[in-house]
Each structure stands twice: as structure tokens, then as C-alpha cells.
Write a protein that holds these residues in place. Structure first.
Motif, mmCIF file in Angstrom:
data_model
loop_
_atom_site.group_PDB
_atom_site.id
_atom_site.type_symbol
_atom_site.label_atom_id
_atom_site.label_comp_id
_atom_site.label_asym_id
_atom_site.label_seq_id
_atom_site.Cartn_x
_atom_site.Cartn_y
_atom_site.Cartn_z
ATOM 1 N N SER A 183 38.320 37.893 37.925
ATOM 2 C CA SER A 183 39.416 37.371 37.106
ATOM 3 C C SER A 183 39.010 37.110 35.670
ATOM 4 C CB SER A 183 39.991 36.094 37.723
ATOM 5 O OG SER A 183 40.591 36.387 38.952
ATOM 6 N N GLN A 184 37.867 36.490 35.470
ATOM 7 C CA GLN A 184 37.426 36.198 34.108
ATOM 8 C C GLN A 184 37.091 37.477 33.353
ATOM 9 O OE1 GLN A 184 34.506 33.128 33.775
ATOM 10 N NE2 GLN A 184 35.061 32.728 31.669
ATOM 11 N N LEU A 185 36.487 38.437 34.039
ATOM 12 C CA LEU A 185 36.191 39.722 33.409
ATOM 13 C C LEU A 185 37.486 40.413 32.977
ATOM 14 C CD1 LEU A 185 34.330 42.140 32.696
ATOM 15 C CD2 LEU A 185 34.699 42.911 35.052
ATOM 16 N N PHE A 186 38.457 40.495 33.885
ATOM 17 C CA PHE A 186 39.725 41.142 33.559
ATOM 18 C C PHE A 186 40.459 40.405 32.441
ATOM 19 C CE2 PHE A 186 39.872 42.991 38.069
ATOM 20 C CZ PHE A 186 39.388 44.217 37.653
ATOM 21 N N ALA A 187 40.418 39.084 32.450
ATOM 22 C CA ALA A 187 41.081 38.309 31.401
ATOM 23 C C ALA A 187 40.431 38.560 30.044
ATOM 24 C CB ALA A 187 41.052 36.822 31.743
ATOM 25 N N ASN A 188 39.109 38.662 30.011
ATOM 26 C CA ASN A 188 38.423 38.946 28.740
ATOM 27 C C ASN A 188 38.707 40.362 28.253
ATOM 28 O OD1 ASN A 188 37.174 36.537 27.901
ATOM 29 N ND2 ASN A 188 35.631 36.768 29.494
ATOM 30 N N LEU A 204 40.826 50.419 43.191
ATOM 31 C CA LEU A 204 40.206 49.148 43.588
ATOM 32 C C LEU A 204 40.585 48.038 42.608
ATOM 33 C CD1 LEU A 204 38.333 47.478 45.378
ATOM 34 C CD2 LEU A 204 36.418 48.315 43.994
ATOM 35 N N CYS A 205 40.525 48.342 41.313
ATOM 36 C CA CYS A 205 40.924 47.353 40.302
ATOM 37 C C CYS A 205 42.377 46.931 40.525
ATOM 38 C CB CYS A 205 40.746 47.921 38.893
ATOM 39 S SG CYS A 205 39.046 48.113 38.370
ATOM 40 N N TRP A 206 43.246 47.902 40.807
ATOM 41 C CA TRP A 206 44.664 47.597 41.032
ATOM 42 C C TRP A 206 44.833 46.670 42.234
ATOM 43 C CZ3 TRP A 206 48.888 47.211 38.520
ATOM 44 C CH2 TRP A 206 50.107 47.100 39.181
ATOM 45 N N LYS A 207 44.084 46.896 43.304
ATOM 46 C CA LYS A 207 44.186 46.035 44.491
ATOM 47 C C LYS A 207 43.744 44.610 44.181
ATOM 48 C CE LYS A 207 43.746 49.740 47.804
ATOM 49 N NZ LYS A 207 42.898 50.401 48.796
ATOM 50 N N ILE A 208 42.765 44.468 43.311
ATOM 51 C CA ILE A 208 42.296 43.130 42.917
ATOM 52 C C ILE A 208 43.304 42.463 41.988
ATOM 53 C CG2 ILE A 208 40.516 41.878 41.640
ATOM 54 C CD1 ILE A 208 38.542 44.107 42.600
ATOM 55 N N ILE A 209 43.801 43.213 41.019
ATOM 56 C CA ILE A 209 44.731 42.679 40.022
ATOM 57 C C ILE A 209 46.086 42.363 40.641
ATOM 58 C CG2 ILE A 209 46.055 43.270 37.934
ATOM 59 C CD1 ILE A 209 43.637 45.084 37.174
ATOM 60 N N LYS A 220 47.523 28.987 29.658
ATOM 61 C CA LYS A 220 47.714 29.551 30.996
ATOM 62 C C LYS A 220 47.556 31.068 31.003
ATOM 63 C CE LYS A 220 50.504 25.740 32.510
ATOM 64 N NZ LYS A 220 51.399 25.242 33.473
ATOM 65 N N ASP A 221 46.471 31.525 30.392
ATOM 66 C CA ASP A 221 46.263 32.961 30.255
ATOM 67 C C ASP A 221 46.117 33.683 31.586
ATOM 68 O OD1 ASP A 221 43.978 31.480 30.410
ATOM 69 O OD2 ASP A 221 42.804 32.723 29.100
ATOM 70 N N PHE A 222 45.434 33.106 32.570
ATOM 71 C CA PHE A 222 45.317 33.748 33.882
ATOM 72 C C PHE A 222 46.691 34.014 34.489
ATOM 73 C CE2 PHE A 222 40.953 31.891 34.122
ATOM 74 C CZ PHE A 222 40.272 33.075 34.365
ATOM 75 N N ASN A 223 47.605 33.072 34.320
ATOM 76 C CA ASN A 223 48.934 33.180 34.923
ATOM 77 C C ASN A 223 49.844 34.173 34.218
ATOM 78 O OD1 ASN A 223 48.180 31.163 36.701
ATOM 79 N ND2 ASN A 223 49.041 29.545 35.447
ATOM 80 N N ASN A 224 49.524 34.547 32.991
ATOM 81 C CA ASN A 224 50.435 35.357 32.190
ATOM 82 C C ASN A 224 49.955 36.778 31.917
ATOM 83 O OD1 ASN A 224 52.500 33.363 31.725
ATOM 84 N ND2 ASN A 224 50.952 32.270 30.570
#
Length: 103
Positions: free
Chosen positions: A51-56, A29-34, A3-7
């Protein structure tokens, strides 16, 4: 990693981004997305293109820690170690027993 997206911690991710991004408007802008909701400090919006970019980017820190700090370059039988989102890591020993981990 389960559950990496959630954590994913928003503050940690933003600090990672600040190391590479110097433009305040891009960081805002990144903060507003995150961080779309004021009351949530962890997790990424599922389905967002970023989301996938930020998770990686977040998992890259773990990959760097394993390789540089712990000095672990390969898994058993010289299989390279790398952390990427949604990957399954499989290690095969000499007795052909499999140990598989997935998210």
C-alpha cells in the motif's frame, strides 16, 4: 493530502504502473492487490505491504506535475518541494509564522 490511502483511484494507479511494467502477469497481480473488491474503485488496503509503495508511486505523479508542469521547484525561502506519503510539509516565512499541512 488528506486520507490519501482512501482516495487513490484504482484505474489511474494501474495506468501509471502500465507505463513502467510490461509483464501482464505482474500487472494482473498488482490489480488483484489494488482492487480486492469488485464494487470499490478507490482506496488501497491499509496494512498491506504494498500500500505505501503504491501510494508513493501515485503521489510521484503529483510531484512530477508540480515540478515539471507548474515549474515550481522550491517553496518559500528555497525549501525543496517533494510529495511523499505521511510527510508533513512546513514552510517558515521571514516573520517565523509557520504554516503546516499534514494528512
Amino acid at each position: 493530502i488528506k486520507k490519501d490511502f482512501n482516495n487513490i483511484n484504482h484505474e489511474i494507479l494501474l495506468n501509471i504502473l502500465k507505463r513502467k511494467i510490461k509483464d501482464k502477469k505482474v500487472l494482473d497481480l498488482c490489480w488483484k492487490i489494488i482492487h480486492p473488491k469488485e464494487d470499490e474503485n478507490v482506496g488501497l488496503p491499509i496494512g498491506a505491504l504494498t500500500s505505501q509503495l503504491f501510494a508513493n508511486i501515485y503521489l510521484n505523479e503529483l510531484d512530477y506535475y508540480i515540478k515539471r508542469t507548474l515549474r515550481i521547484q522550491t517553496a518559500p525561502d528555497s525549501m525543496p518541494i517533494s510529495c511523499m506519503l505521511d510527510d508533513v510539509v512546513e514552510f517558515k516565512g521571514k516573520n517565523n509564522n509557520n504554516e503546516t499541512g499534514s494528512n
